[in-house]
Write an enzyme that holds these catalytic residues in place. Structure first.
Site, PDB file in Angstrom:
ATOM      1  N   SER A 233       0.866  -1.189   0.000  1.00 24.11           N
ATOM      2  CA  SER A 233       0.000   0.000   0.000  1.00 24.11           C
ATOM      3  C   SER A 233       0.893   1.226   0.000  1.00 24.11           C
ATOM      4  O   SER A 233       1.537   1.528   1.010  1.00 24.11           O
ATOM      5  CB  SER A 233      -0.894   0.001   1.236  1.00 24.11           C
ATOM      6  OG  SER A 233      -1.808  -1.053   1.165  1.00 24.11           O
TER       7      SER A 233
ATOM      8  N   LYS B 258      -7.257   1.812  -2.551  1.00 26.86           N
ATOM      9  CA  LYS B 258      -6.833   1.371  -1.209  1.00 26.86           C
ATOM     10  C   LYS B 258      -6.888   2.528  -0.223  1.00 26.86           C
ATOM     11  O   LYS B 258      -7.305   2.360   0.935  1.00 26.86           O
ATOM     12  CB  LYS B 258      -5.421   0.778  -1.264  1.00 26.86           C
ATOM     13  CG  LYS B 258      -4.837   0.371   0.095  1.00 26.86           C
ATOM     14  CD  LYS B 258      -5.602  -0.776   0.761  1.00 26.86           C
ATOM     15  CE  LYS B 258      -5.186  -1.016   2.202  1.00 26.86           C
ATOM     16  NZ  LYS B 258      -3.957  -1.757   2.371  1.00 26.86           N
TER      17      LYS B 258
ATOM     18  N   LYS C 149       0.668   5.392   8.531  1.00 32.71           N
ATOM     19  CA  LYS C 149       1.244   5.584   7.203  1.00 32.71           C
ATOM     20  C   LYS C 149       0.143   5.711   6.145  1.00 32.71           C
ATOM     21  O   LYS C 149       0.172   6.602   5.281  1.00 32.71           O
ATOM     22  CB  LYS C 149       2.171   4.392   6.900  1.00 32.71           C
ATOM     23  CG  LYS C 149       2.879   4.420   5.573  1.00 32.71           C
ATOM     24  CD  LYS C 149       2.218   3.572   4.491  1.00 32.71           C
ATOM     25  CE  LYS C 149       2.178   2.091   4.841  1.00 32.71           C
ATOM     26  NZ  LYS C 149       1.608   1.272   3.734  1.00 32.71           N
TER      27      LYS C 149
END
Lengths: 296, 296
Positions: free
Chosen positions: A97, A175, A243
């Site tokens: 990701s 995502k 993150k």
């Protein structure tokens, strides 16, 4: 043509994912920074390679599954990285990701070498990786996806491998959207449980009642239970979710979008990290709201 | 003992709910401010009463289903209200969504007359009312619930009639929690779709991909589709959701709980109402976020 599959990044997610590909009979070449995880894979039939470039030289499809954007950049562009060994006509699939913007840039570098890069991040966590039930959000060339679909379907059921868009980076954008949607749901569930607890209403009953109605969600089901039991064994570490929300904020700014709810969720994550929670499951951000209400 | 069921409040929700009770063979006495809805029910076998007090005099179980806290207070405590006609040994069930604090106060008034009041707000909306699939969150005395359970199960399946707690108001607190959880999920879904649209990724594909993973929720399924299609025919009107979030904010303050995400959602609702959206389905609050991103 039988593809030889390279798998770079054998962490909590990567190990079971690579095993599923082996199980379906593909030859698999693995590489990982620490060699211990490599041994686990070679013990069940994979070959090990000494570098990412070496993986690329031996394979027609190369999968990367590493923690963050700079890791993918390094794995691809380092002196002994994937690009150094990549033959024309290969497909690189990044299942990490990472930043949609960087995904697009890396896809262009791969295209310059006569190969195709797909971004194919996943949702479903460690359990999904182990059970081979990941949902996989694919961005990039449709023909390349058709070619590698049998490999992706080792890790997620056919209906869960979704071609989000032909534009490189589309999968990563999807995502990011996934993590945004989860954040809002998690904040809502946490506030609902905080109020129930403080008002003296059994949160177990509240969760049960809400699961029967319109508030029903996977987040209520799984994270609701985690919050009630105080079980924050990851799962998905808060540091990684932090993150992801940084990616969301950056992607929003790059595209001219305001995300006020996500901004709030990000601050809750920061508060959790500030109190030492970076290695807890990210559902623990609900405990920040519990603290605001002086409940446990 | 065969119960005679009173039903006060024949709106969008109340009409189908009362019909289900009739359909299961209970004698039903109805009352509504405007007589037109009464006619619809008497046409299918209900008796009409001229006042709430009259309903109470003729019934052993009295259900109220009206829009807001002051409406329930009026229906119970007015000169010709339920309390004026209530015989000892009756059960009053308020299925409206109102303040948990007021629910508790009204339950005490009913108890003074030798009867029991249950709060039993619902989730599932007009569709749930029509299909008899409401989830029903019950607060109050367990024995009274056992007595009226066959009546509640006319409107929601047995497993969806949940006894949240013996304390009066518990059901209303649970309903507030329900609306809080939905608000967070809706903000998350809206921001996810705003980003997808602005980044040029098909929101239809994004919704599909997210439904396969951890972001899956009823809100994504139903409101996600509404937001993609721009279909805001209620459903559940924004004005009523605004009322529910006001209850959430008040209940939070009364219990010493901070709800930052709900506060944000409340402001989005206020913005929607400010732009004339009070009669739209409440999923339209997502359009406020779309406007912030200059997408439609």
């Amino acid at each position: 043509m039988q593809e030889t599959v390279g798998f770079i990044g054998l962490g909590v997610m990567g190990r079971p994912m690579a095993k599923h590909i082996l199980d379906r009979g593909f030859p698999v070449v693995v590489h990982n920074r620490s060699p211990k995880a490599q041994d686990e894979l070679t013990a069940v039939g994979a070959r090990a390679a000494g570098s990412a470039a070496e993986v690329a030289r031996q394979c027609t499809v190369i999968i990367t599954m590493v923690p963050d954007t700079p890791d993918v950049e390094r794995v691809l562009t380092a002196e002994d990285g994937v690009l150094a060994g990549l033959a024309a006509g290969s497909v690189v699939i990044d299942m990490s990701s990472i930043s949609p913007v960087v995904a697009k840039r890396l896809a262009a570098l791969v295209a310059e070498r006569g190969s195709v890069m797909l971004d194919a991040p996943v949702s479903g966590g460690e359990i999904g990786a182990i059970n081979g039930t990941l949902s996989i959000m694919v961005g990039g060339d449709a023909a390349a996806l058709t070619r590698v679909r049998p490999i992706l379907e080792c890790m997620g059921q056919p209906e869960k491998v979704i071609h989000v868009g032909a534009e490189p980076g589309s999968g990563q954008t999807c995502k990011v959207c996934n993590q945004i949607a989860i954040g809002g749901a998690l904040a809502g569930v946490s506030e609902a449980l905080a109020l129930a607890k403080k008002a003296g209403v059994d949160p177990v009953r509240v969760r049960e009642a809400l699961l029967g109605g319109f508030a029903s969600s996977r987040v209520l089901e799984v994270h609701g239970e985690r919050l009630i039991k105080g079980n924050f064994v990851p799962g998905f570490r808060t540091a990684l979710y932090q993150k992801d929300l940084r990616l969301a904020t950056e992607t929003a700014a790059a595209n001219g979008v305001a995300l006020p709810a996500t901004a709030l969720v990000s601050q809750l994550v920061n508060a959790l990290v500030a109190s030492g929670g970076k290695d807890l499951d990210y559902s623990a951000i609900g405990t920040v709201l519990f603290q605001l209400a002086s409940v446990k």
